[in-house]
Write an enzyme that holds these catalytic residues in place. Sequence first.
Site, mmCIF file in Angstrom:
data_model
loop_
_atom_site.group_PDB
_atom_site.id
_atom_site.type_symbol
_atom_site.label_atom_id
_atom_site.label_comp_id
_atom_site.label_asym_id
_atom_site.label_seq_id
_atom_site.Cartn_x
_atom_site.Cartn_y
_atom_site.Cartn_z
ATOM 1 N N SER A 149 0.852 -1.198 0.000
ATOM 2 C CA SER A 149 0.000 0.000 0.000
ATOM 3 C C SER A 149 0.876 1.232 0.000
ATOM 4 C CB SER A 149 -0.872 0.022 1.263
ATOM 5 O OG SER A 149 -1.494 1.286 1.420
ATOM 6 N N TYR A 162 -1.014 -0.521 10.563
ATOM 7 C CA TYR A 162 -1.220 -0.864 9.147
ATOM 8 C C TYR A 162 -0.046 -0.351 8.310
ATOM 9 C CZ TYR A 162 -3.484 -1.046 4.524
ATOM 10 O OH TYR A 162 -3.780 -1.309 3.215
HETATM 11 N N1 LIG Z 1 -8.830 -0.766 -0.533
HETATM 12 C C1 LIG Z 1 -7.812 0.094 -0.480
HETATM 13 O O1 LIG Z 1 -7.999 1.336 -0.503
HETATM 14 C C2 LIG Z 1 -6.400 -0.416 -0.406
HETATM 15 C C3 LIG Z 1 -5.363 0.514 -0.539
HETATM 16 C C4 LIG Z 1 -4.054 0.067 -0.481
HETATM 17 C C5 LIG Z 1 -3.780 -1.265 -0.297
HETATM 18 N N2 LIG Z 1 -4.809 -2.150 -0.154
HETATM 19 C C6 LIG Z 1 -4.464 -3.549 0.049
HETATM 20 O O2 LIG Z 1 -5.062 -4.310 -0.971
HETATM 21 C C7 LIG Z 1 -5.341 -5.614 -0.492
HETATM 22 C C8 LIG Z 1 -6.797 -5.945 -0.771
HETATM 23 O O3 LIG Z 1 -7.574 -4.967 -0.110
HETATM 24 P P1 LIG Z 1 -9.143 -4.839 -0.355
HETATM 25 O O4 LIG Z 1 -9.445 -3.409 -0.182
HETATM 26 O O5 LIG Z 1 -9.549 -5.558 -1.568
HETATM 27 O O6 LIG Z 1 -9.649 -5.616 0.962
HETATM 28 P P2 LIG Z 1 -10.937 -6.493 1.244
HETATM 29 O O7 LIG Z 1 -12.059 -6.079 0.384
HETATM 30 O O8 LIG Z 1 -11.109 -6.492 2.715
HETATM 31 O O9 LIG Z 1 -10.446 -7.963 0.765
HETATM 32 C C9 LIG Z 1 -9.438 -8.611 1.489
HETATM 33 C C10 LIG Z 1 -9.264 -10.011 0.922
HETATM 34 O O10 LIG Z 1 -8.255 -10.672 1.689
HETATM 35 C C11 LIG Z 1 -8.750 -11.940 2.105
HETATM 36 N N3 LIG Z 1 -8.137 -12.332 3.362
HETATM 37 C C12 LIG Z 1 -8.028 -11.605 4.501
HETATM 38 N N4 LIG Z 1 -7.429 -12.322 5.459
HETATM 39 C C13 LIG Z 1 -7.138 -13.542 4.902
HETATM 40 C C14 LIG Z 1 -6.533 -14.710 5.376
HETATM 41 N N5 LIG Z 1 -6.086 -14.803 6.646
HETATM 42 N N6 LIG Z 1 -6.380 -15.749 4.534
HETATM 43 C C15 LIG Z 1 -6.825 -15.682 3.263
HETATM 44 N N7 LIG Z 1 -7.415 -14.585 2.744
HETATM 45 C C16 LIG Z 1 -7.572 -13.532 3.562
HETATM 46 C C17 LIG Z 1 -10.255 -11.703 2.251
HETATM 47 O O11 LIG Z 1 -10.980 -12.905 2.157
HETATM 48 P P3 LIG Z 1 -11.587 -13.723 3.396
HETATM 49 O O12 LIG Z 1 -12.048 -12.746 4.421
HETATM 50 O O13 LIG Z 1 -12.688 -14.499 2.732
HETATM 51 O O14 LIG Z 1 -10.489 -14.607 3.868
HETATM 52 C C18 LIG Z 1 -10.509 -10.851 1.006
HETATM 53 O O15 LIG Z 1 -10.615 -11.667 -0.126
HETATM 54 C C19 LIG Z 1 -4.972 -5.618 0.987
HETATM 55 O O16 LIG Z 1 -3.681 -6.140 1.148
HETATM 56 C C20 LIG Z 1 -4.980 -4.136 1.336
HETATM 57 O O17 LIG Z 1 -4.149 -3.832 2.435
HETATM 58 C C21 LIG Z 1 -6.106 -1.757 -0.212
#
Ligand SMILES: NC(=O)c1ccc[n+]([C@@H]2O[C@H](COP(=O)([O-])OP(=O)(O)OC[C@H]3O[C@@H](n4cnc5c(N)ncnc54)[C@H](OP(=O)(O)O)[C@@H]3O)[C@@H](O)[C@H]2O)c1
Length: 262
Positions: A149, A162
């Site tokens: 991120s 985070y």
């Molecule tokens: N959204 C943003 O603005 C943003 C910005 C920068 C970086 N990111 C990064 O991008 C990535 C995805 O974010 P997102 O916004 O798409 O988040 P999200 O909608 O919360 O999705 C997170 C995903 O990770 C999976 N997950 C979480 N814990 C897990 C575990 N222990 N084992 C296997 N799968 C797991 C969840 O599935 P289950 O719960 O079904 O396991 C889900 O598929 C993350 O690393 C986040 O830090 C996001």
Amino acid sequence: MRFFPPLNPPLPAWPDARVWVIGASQGIGAATATALLAAGARVALSARSADKLHVVAADHRATARIEPLDFTQGAQVSAAWKRIHADWGGCDLVLVVAGTHREVRAWELDEAVADALLETNLNGPLATVAAVLPGLLAQGHGAIGIVSSVAGYRGLPKALVYGASKAALINFTETLYLDLHPKGIGVYLINPGFVATPLTATNEFRMPHLISADEAAAQIIAGLRAGDFEIHFPRAFTRQLKLLQLLPYRLYFAAVRRATGP
Ligand SMILES: NC(=O)c1ccc[n+]([C@@H]2O[C@H](COP(=O)([O-])OP(=O)(O)OC[C@H]3O[C@@H](n4cnc5c(N)ncnc54)[C@H](OP(=O)(O)O)[C@@H]3O)[C@@H](O)[C@H]2O)c1
């Protein structure tokens, strides 16, 4: 126009590509897996929520496979990797997207909360890389993409743990590149800005340059195709953050305070 060669070896065309997306049940991972399936790739979908993975796979029964797991459990990742690798006869790209988020300010710091964030955002990716690397090295090609991120660039308010987890992941991925590039293995560092997903849905502050998960997926896929090391987006936002990265602390702290308040 490109002035320099790509930092990573080329990936196969999507219809020939075998991709494992970890964190594919919702948000950025689900959107990226969906776009890869639409482009014709074979995609293995992992996360803990099997029901949601089935929904993502629904329109692509022939090319999608479901591998539910908790990626912080190395044994589960290894077992799934063995099945995927054996059935496909190899794997071209492992995308580690899974992560979690929770706002923490200094006066809210709590050991259990910190452990949980680090377990998912740092130990999960490390356990996954440890599980897949022997297979990738043995096949002599393939790539790993890790979603960190822009919050890992420098300290930001509300991102006490985070941001630290993502900064560590950036450093880990840079070092992974240095070790693996000479061995012909690609390494991609993916640094999104704000993306509208369940993870950010509860943020109460205004998220600058917010993009959709589909836009994030398109940026990731374009960056993978270009062979970039760092895939960061949206550029209008990340360009500002990269300038902030260069500032001495006195100016950096003042600029962040002005932008975010106390
Ligand atoms: N959204 C943003 O603005 C943003 C910005 C920068 C970086 N990111 C990064 O991008 C990535 C995805 O974010 P997102 O916004 O798409 O988040 P999200 O909608 O919360 O999705 C997170 C995903 O990770 C999976 N997950 C979480 N814990 C897990 C575990 N222990 N084992 C296997 N799968 C797991 C969840 O599935 P289950 O719960 O079904 O396991 C889900 O598929 C993350 O690393 C986040 O830090 C996001």
